[in-house]
Design an enzyme around this catalytic site. Sequence first.
Site, PDB file in Angstrom:
ATOM      1  N   THR A 155       1.059  -0.925  -0.109  1.00 50.72           N
ATOM      2  CA  THR A 155      -0.565   0.096   0.128  1.00 50.72           C
ATOM      3  C   THR A 155       0.824   1.167   0.221  1.00 50.72           C
ATOM      4  O   THR A 155       0.884   2.725  -0.584  1.00 50.72           O
ATOM      5  CB  THR A 155      -0.695  -0.076   1.078  1.00 50.72           C
ATOM      6  N   ARG A 206      -0.817 -13.671   8.884  1.00 47.00           N
ATOM      7  CA  ARG A 206      -1.755 -13.425   9.702  1.00 47.00           C
ATOM      8  C   ARG A 206      -0.471 -12.568  11.093  1.00 47.00           C
ATOM      9  O   ARG A 206      -0.984 -11.789  11.610  1.00 47.00           O
ATOM     10  CB  ARG A 206      -2.837 -13.548   9.973  1.00 47.00           C
ATOM     11  N   GLU A 237      -4.136  -5.596  -5.643  1.00 46.73           N
ATOM     12  CA  GLU A 237      -4.757  -7.321  -5.114  1.00 46.73           C
ATOM     13  C   GLU A 237      -5.119  -7.495  -6.753  1.00 46.73           C
ATOM     14  O   GLU A 237      -5.827  -8.421  -7.006  1.00 46.73           O
ATOM     15  CB  GLU A 237      -6.127  -6.877  -4.161  1.00 46.73           C
TER      16      GLU A 237
END
Length: 691
Positions: free
Chosen positions: A36, A625, A222
Amino acid sequence: MSIKQRLAKLNPRQQEAVRFIDGPCLVLAGAGSGKTSVITTKIAYLVQECGMSARKIAAVTFTNKAAREMKERVGQLLQGREGHGLTVSTFHTLGLNIIRGELKTLGYKPGFSLFDPEDAKALLRDLMQKDAQIDADQISRVQSQISTWKNDLVLPGDALSHAADDDEQFAARVYEAYNRHLKAYNAVDFDDLILLPVVLLRDDPEVLARWRRKIHYMLVDEYQDTNVSQYLLVKLLMAERATFTVVGDDDQSIYAWRGARPENLVTLGEDFPRLNVIKLEQNYRSTGTILRAANTLIANNPHVYEKALWSELGPGESIRVVVNRHEEAEADRVASEILTRRIKERAEWRDFAVLYRGNFQARLLELKLQHYQIPYKLSGGTSFFSRNEIKDAMAYLRLLINPADDNAFLRIVNVPRREIGPGTLEKLANYANDQATGRGISLFAACHEIGLEQVLPARAVDRLGRFTHFIDGVRRRMDSGDAIAAIRDMLREMDYEAWLHQNASAPTVAERRMANVWTLIDQLEKSMERNAEDSATEDSDSLETETDGVEAAISRLVLRDILEQQAEEDDSDRVQLLTMHASKGLEFPHVYLMGLEEDLLPHRNAVEAGTVEEERRLAYVGITRARRTLTLTLARQRKAYGELLDCTPSRFLDELPPDDLDWEGRADKEDPEKKQARGKDAIAGLRSLLG
């Protein structure tokens, strides 16, 4: 902070990705590698260093949340009017903008309706019930098939030639009728937001040239999640200049079941031979041990582009694999450990996330968390406003305050059933939209016209007339007296509760749904009362009617619905429970992956269909994660259809580096010294808690 200072904060590969602007670029961004930052910095770089107008740049991603975050971060980099006109949106919003700009070419009127999946399902139900008795599963299968065809750019006229069996031939016939009705209703569905622009750009050189002049540079986040039509949208817009950056990770492609095509990464290189591939492999999230496990696991999948994540955060703790007697013991172990660990390490509840393959795995865990009084948030629950009965009631309310709301009219004209079929509605819509006469009126208004008798049989005109007469009567009562009482009477007079009982699987389900509707009306009444109190405190000569008050209250309810959906993204201090699919893009200090067993992860359907590679990517997403600690749990036995069945450990456990795993509850894998140390540690922990 200047763009030069911003660039200095990036690593060499990230800087390379930002500075490359002279051709097509694929940034292969591993989990936690700061993609990002690359996208947002590149937008600022294009504007501030390269002198490109922000209105010529389009950045697209897949969720509103991701688009919002990207827009906020770009807003911090571009000051004043620098960012004026910049497009940062989802694919579907970009498609919607193209449709709005090309309404006349596409043959739609302004104010067209967008059918959500439930609206579309209701239309399909009406169309399919003409052919035979059908059930909800059949409707869902046809809806899914039509969605797949639209994503693959298969138009209604071509669907029959793509049909593989009788079921798909039936779906193809429904598809043709479904699209015809949508057009008559001046409506599009969610998949049309990409399909219509792509077909238009593909077939109309003038429109294509116009949009190529509007968009000079595209950035796609993405990218591995794009389907056929989304890829073609990017390709059509960018084919001439070939100035774009797509950011993606083939190892995190986990949405094939909803049309994503990871092979678009390969196609991109074939369609744009000058494609520059830049790999982001430095991870800023996880420990070395967690990344080694992720790299070793995903290496079992074939790759077009090889990459390996690495980190400067140190090795960290071993990955724990906890074997439990059964699923209840598994849930209890996870809940109790979160409680102990939170107190011992002075952690926040939000630091813990429990991930699983299927939502059903959360049921037992919820009970255990409640038992230990642990606050938690379960992602993926149904919003109050997304329930069918609430959407029905809201459609009635919207039509009462705005008879020109065609979408509301279409939703409830036949709810409860009034024998007003899709054929009648198609003719009504064509009459209302008749371009030759320049009529262009609402469906509700068209029902009042005498000319309708020329296009519909008397019986159909009578049924429509009775419906509109009923709504007009309710509106008069709202204007002249107690608006809320008129709405309650309306629901009773049309016997909506009986309709719910006819369509519910059990009486208790219907009763619960009706209770939801009364809750909505109660909220509406309270909202009106609050509004009246607020108005009473202001000096004003204007008189607000009951209907005005209802309109304002309904508007607030719609806003509340939007806020409720946004509230799903809150960061209150609770343990997070979510599927591995829903966890993508998130990160947590402590992660528990539940159900590492064959038939669960990998899922039985994937094993039978030969799609284990996607399940491995799903496990990879779950592992990556975790920032500090990762615990994998499984059960020896799990209940299915009322009986305990033996479970087999997941094949993915054998694909992890054995030296990085610390097993518990499995004698052949467990280290006796570590087991003894854990026992002492547990006792010490209890003493400190009690002390």
